[in-house]
Design an enzyme around this catalytic site. Structure first.
Site: not given
Ligand code: MRU
Length: 348
Positions: A50, A240, A250-251
């Site tokens: 995150g 992100d 984002n994810k």
């Molecule tokens: O791969 P991750 O679990 O770090 O990805 C996280 C995300 O895509 C979240 O949506 C993003 O970091 C926002 S967290 C408040």
């Protein structure tokens, strides 16, 4: 603001304690980071994940990396500091917060350069702690602004985990949910499983249930169907990295949801703090998309699913173009398109 029923990260006994998100929800295990290598590993291997939580971890990592420096030679100390920052920067490529946190640590270092080594170390720890507190405040601000968009009875779809587990505070997208709920509104969440790492299935459902939020999980492939039913009132996801034109990384899978939300007339919101905004890049095209090990796909939880020799790709993020985004919920308010203009206010 209520307290979460778990701690994502905690600075105590001169170390950073992280709840190991690889083993949730089956186990509550804590990893103790004592140097920059521990922090790097925790970020790379998703013990902590995150964008905001990665940033705060990196800031502590910078301090932990110079803490053991012996001696008084300031030039050598500076070299060490730079090596540690460059090392931590390579932990993961996409989340802007990793870089913005390290930049904050660098600013403090530059201002303190004339001071003694031990004094600089103390200031660096203070800055890491400040960044942690700041993130808590940013999350609360996002929640305050975002909750105004939520009416009682709303069902909100979210993707991945943009909750307390992804930040030092109450989350970004989920902060909107918590704040609405705590102000007396009835809200429900539909969380996607978020393949391949299953942040939605393992983390979002766990943290929401723990905090008394009704949640239903669906498979990623059920998103279109669910949106077509007309029972989802809004989509809120985290980010992100956000480019100057409002494109959002984002994810992986976020882009799919945004397209389907547009198709079905469901408002699609992104919730993120200013530390995720990257004014230096004009559009999402300049965002590096992390490619994760294909073992996350071939061997989910240790069991081989796909025969050897099959070509695989595992991009961890995608870019949602600004034109599909109804608004960006920030600590300063909700920015509306055209983002190129409105986001300028975010910087100042
Ligand atoms: O791969 P991750 O679990 O770090 O990805 C996280 C995300 O895509 C979240 O949506 C993003 O970091 C926002 S967290 C408040």
């Amino acid at each position: 603001v209520k307290k979460m029923k778990f701690k994502t990260l905690e600075w105590k006994q001169n170390a950073l304690h992280l709840t190991d998100q690889r083993v949730l929800p089956n186990q509550i295990r804590v990893m103790r980071c004592r140097d920059e290598k521990d922090c790097w590993k925790a970020i790379r291997e998703m013990v902590v994940r995150g964008a905001p939580a990665i940033g705060v971890t990196a800031a502590y990592g910078v301090y932990l990396g110079v803490r053991s420096f012996k001696g008084l030679n300031r030039e050598r100390f500076k070299t060490r500091f730079k090596v540690v920052c460059n090392y931590l920067r390579r932990a993961r490529p996409t989340a802007r917060n990793l870089f913005s946190a390290i930049e904050s640590m660098q600013t403090v270092f530059e201002k303190a350069e004339k001071l003694g080594v031990e004094q600089i170390k103390r200031l660096l720890l203070r800055e890491a702690r400040r960044l942690e507190k700041e993130d808590q405040k940013l999350c609360e601000g996002i929640g305050r602004h975002g909750a105004r968009l939520v009416r009682s009875g709303f069902t909100i779809m979210t993707h991945c985990n943009a909750g307390a587990l992804a930040t030092a505070g109450i989350g970004t997208a989920l902060s909107v949910v918590y704040t609405a709920l705590w102000s007396g509104k009835r809200v429900e969440v539909v969380a996607t499983e978020t393949r391949p790492f299953m942040q939605g299935a393992r983390l979002t459902t766990w943290e929401l249930a723990k905090n008394g939020v009704p949640v239903t999980m669906i498979c990623d492939s059920a998103v279109g169907h669910m949106l077509s039913l007309g029972t989802i009132d809004m989509v809120v996801v985290g980010a992100d990295r956000i480019a100057a034109n409002g494109d959002v990384a984002n994810k992986i899978g976020t882009y799919n949801i945004a397209c389907l939300a547009r198709e079905h007339g469901v408002p699609f919101y992104v919730a993120a703090p200013s530390t995720t905004f990257d004014a230096s890049i004009p559009s999402g095209k300049q965002i590096e998309i992390e490619m994760r090990p294909v073992s996350e796909i071939t061997r989910p939880y240790g069991k081989r699913l796909i025969s050897k020799g099959v070509k695989l790709l595992n991009p961890a993020f995608d870019v949602t173009p600004a034109k599909l985004i109804s608004g960006i919920i920030t600590e300063k308010g909700v920015f509306k398109p055209p983002f190129r203009k409105s986001l300028l206010k975010w910087e100042s």
